[in-house]
Design an enzyme around this catalytic site. Structure first.
Site, PDB file in Angstrom:
ATOM      1  N   ASP A   1     -27.008  -9.233 -23.806  1.00  0.00           N
ATOM      2  CA  ASP A   1     -26.976  -8.155 -24.801  1.00  0.00           C
ATOM      3  C   ASP A   1     -27.033  -6.771 -24.142  1.00  0.00           C
ATOM      4  O   ASP A   1     -27.060  -6.645 -22.916  1.00  0.00           O
ATOM      5  CB  ASP A   1     -28.159  -8.387 -25.763  1.00  0.00           C
ATOM      6  CG  ASP A   1     -27.850  -7.953 -27.190  1.00  0.00           C
ATOM      7  OD1 ASP A   1     -26.928  -7.167 -27.389  1.00  0.00           O
ATOM      8  OD2 ASP A   1     -28.581  -8.401 -28.103  1.00  0.00           O
TER       9      ASP A   1
ATOM     10  N   ASP B   1     -18.821  -1.348 -27.698  1.00  0.00           N
ATOM     11  CA  ASP B   1     -19.106   0.083 -27.511  1.00  0.00           C
ATOM     12  C   ASP B   1     -18.394   0.676 -26.298  1.00  0.00           C
ATOM     13  O   ASP B   1     -18.154   1.874 -26.238  1.00  0.00           O
ATOM     14  CB  ASP B   1     -20.615   0.306 -27.330  1.00  0.00           C
ATOM     15  CG  ASP B   1     -21.348   0.254 -28.659  1.00  0.00           C
ATOM     16  OD1 ASP B   1     -20.699  -0.034 -29.683  1.00  0.00           O
ATOM     17  OD2 ASP B   1     -22.573   0.494 -28.672  1.00  0.00           O
TER      18      ASP B   1
ATOM     19  N   ASP C   1     -23.336  -6.129 -35.252  1.00  0.00           N
ATOM     20  CA  ASP C   1     -23.717  -7.424 -35.832  1.00  0.00           C
ATOM     21  C   ASP C   1     -23.050  -7.715 -37.170  1.00  0.00           C
ATOM     22  O   ASP C   1     -22.864  -6.834 -38.011  1.00  0.00           O
ATOM     23  CB  ASP C   1     -25.238  -7.478 -36.013  1.00  0.00           C
ATOM     24  CG  ASP C   1     -25.943  -7.554 -34.673  1.00  0.00           C
ATOM     25  OD1 ASP C   1     -25.266  -7.457 -33.628  1.00  0.00           O
ATOM     26  OD2 ASP C   1     -27.171  -7.718 -34.664  1.00  0.00           O
TER      27      ASP C   1
HETATM   28  C1  GLA Z   1     -28.268  -7.753 -31.002  1.00  0.00           C
HETATM   29  C2  GLA Z   1     -27.107  -8.742 -30.984  1.00  0.00           C
HETATM   30  C3  GLA Z   1     -27.395  -9.875 -31.956  1.00  0.00           C
HETATM   31  C4  GLA Z   1     -28.696 -10.564 -31.575  1.00  0.00           C
HETATM   32  C5  GLA Z   1     -29.825  -9.565 -31.528  1.00  0.00           C
HETATM   33  C6  GLA Z   1     -31.098 -10.154 -30.954  1.00  0.00           C
HETATM   34  O1  GLA Z   1     -28.362  -7.102 -32.234  1.00  0.00           O
HETATM   35  O2  GLA Z   1     -25.917  -8.099 -31.298  1.00  0.00           O
HETATM   36  O3  GLA Z   1     -26.325 -10.797 -31.965  1.00  0.00           O
HETATM   37  O4  GLA Z   1     -28.529 -11.185 -30.330  1.00  0.00           O
HETATM   38  O5  GLA Z   1     -29.497  -8.427 -30.737  1.00  0.00           O
HETATM   39  O6  GLA Z   1     -32.153  -9.248 -30.883  1.00  0.00           O
END
Ligand code: GLA
Length: 403
Positions: A148, A184, A203
């Site tokens: 991430d 991004d 998300d």
């Molecule tokens: C980000 C990612 C999600 C998930 C969360 C976990 O928002 O984009 O898919 O993995 O973090 O905290």
């Protein structure tokens, strides 16, 4: 002087050897991820239950392979050696035992971490510990890493993901590397040789076309996600071993069955990874039917790996087309109207062709047999108009095979 040259040569060969693992994700990865339904409320019983259901419900047979624990699997601090620690309350048997359990079912196991100092949910990130973490994952038998982008300040995305890629490669255990920086930093421009899949958006959330704000960021419904990068050259870079990731699916998480079918059809058409994001232990028969539709999955897994493109949007019916191997095609018609629609599709009046991949249907020269992938029946050939009724937010998905 000679010694220096030998040293330089050795260093260069180490640098040159680092790469992403080959021969992984030759078709879009399929599996399950804990985040959409459970967030950080995860534990070993959940994972074992999911692994059992993969086998019992035929998910494994349908192609689902990876079981991925997202954020929240670790303790808030590293141990005295700087190692990450699987939370002993959530995972009392330890991560190695859990990975072994998943492997014993013939499945693969994935974990989550982050390029920054902390993960998005505030657990220790890999910044400054990349090689150490990669060794730990390898010692546990981890097969997949979602990585991430929270708490990254001034870090450069391409460099950060390259560092983790090289750390995984150096640790020696093949790991599918799933890049998650939300599009991004234009990953479609650099991620192909770095990871096997890369998120292209923020998300997802379980709605047809909404956007839900959370202060500094927002989550997006299915059509917002599909549209978000429409002006970027993302189709061109996807293919065997490297895929645009439209995010974990929301099938079974509250939309209508029709919307779930459209969502699943579009993810398959777009060659997105198919990562389930629902509670597979308790899902309805209809959800299971959608998720295990082998004819739709076969489109996602087609050997050419070419993502669909929007052919047209007539009367609020989205028509998307995807070239398939052996000069075949998949076409999805999604009804975005709030009433059912009847279509009467004259193939001759719709010259479907793809300038990017240089595939052209040419129905005047070729006749195709039509197969309805949700009804599982044949619909004649392209010599006649195709007539069908499509329900509210539902999809008609067909393949065309040359006669
Ligand atoms: C980000 C990612 C999600 C998930 C969360 C976990 O928002 O984009 O898919 O993995 O973090 O905290």
């Amino acid at each position: 002087m000679k010694k220096v040259l030998v040293l330089v040569f050795l260093c260069m060969s180490v640098i040159m050897q680092a790469q992403k693992f080959d021969n992984l994700a030759l078709t879009p990865p399929m599996g399950w991820n804990s985040w959409n339904t459970f967030e950080t409320d995860i534990n070993e019983e959940l994972v074992k239950g999911v692994a059992d259901k993969f086998v019992e419900l035929g998910l494994k047979d349908a192609g689902y392979e990876y079981i991925v624990l997202d954020d929240g699997w670790m303790t808030k601090e590293r141990d005295e050696n700087g190692d990450l620690v699987a939370d002993p309350e959530k995972f009392p048997s330890g991560m190695k035992a859990l990975v072994d359990y998943v492997h014993s079912k013939g499945l693969k196991f994935g974990l989550y971490n982050c390029a920054g100092g902390k993960t998005c949910a505030g657990y220790p990130g890999s910044r400054g510990h990349q090689y150490q973490d990669a060794r730990l994952y390898a010692s546990w038998g981890v097969d997949f890493l979602k990585y991430d982008w929270c708490d990254t300040d001034e870090l450069n995305a391409n460099e950060s993901y390259l560092t983790m890629r090289d750390a995984l490669y150096t640790a020696g255990r093949p790991v599918l590397f799933s890049i998650c920086e939300w599009g991004d930093n234009d990953p479609w421009k650099w991620a192909k040789d770095v990871g096997h899949m890369w998120r292209i958006t923020g998300d997802i959330i379980n709605c047809w076309d909404c956007e839900v704000g959370h202060g500094s960021w927002s989550s997006s419904g299915i059509w917002k996600i599909i549209e978000m990068r429409k002006n970027e050259k993302i189709r061109e870079v996807a293919g065997p071993g490297h895929w645009n990731d439209y995010d974990m699916m929301e099938v079974g998480n509250g939309m209508t069955d029709a919307e779930d079918r459209s969502h699943f059809a579009m993810w398959s058409m777009l060659t997105s990874p198919l990562m389930m994001g629902n509670d597979v232990r308790t899902m309805s028969k209809e959800t299971l039917k959608t998720l295990t539709n082998k004819e739709v999955i076969a489109v996602n897994k087609d050997a050419l790996g070419i993502p669909a493109f929007r052919f047209t949007n007539e009367n609020n019916i989205e028509i998307w087309a995807k070239p398939l191997a052996n000069n075949g095609w998949a076409i999805a018609y999604v009804n975005k109207n709030d009433t059912p629609v009847e279509i009467d599709f004259d193939w001759n009046k719709h010259p479907i062709g793809d300038d990017v991949s240089q595939h052209f249907m040419e129905v005047s020269k070729n006749t195709f047999k039509i197969r309805d992938l949700f009804a599982h029946k044949n619909l004649g050939t392209t010599k006649k108009n195709m007539k069908a009724t499509i329900g509210v937010h539902d999809v008609l998905m067909v393949t065309l095979t040359k006669e």
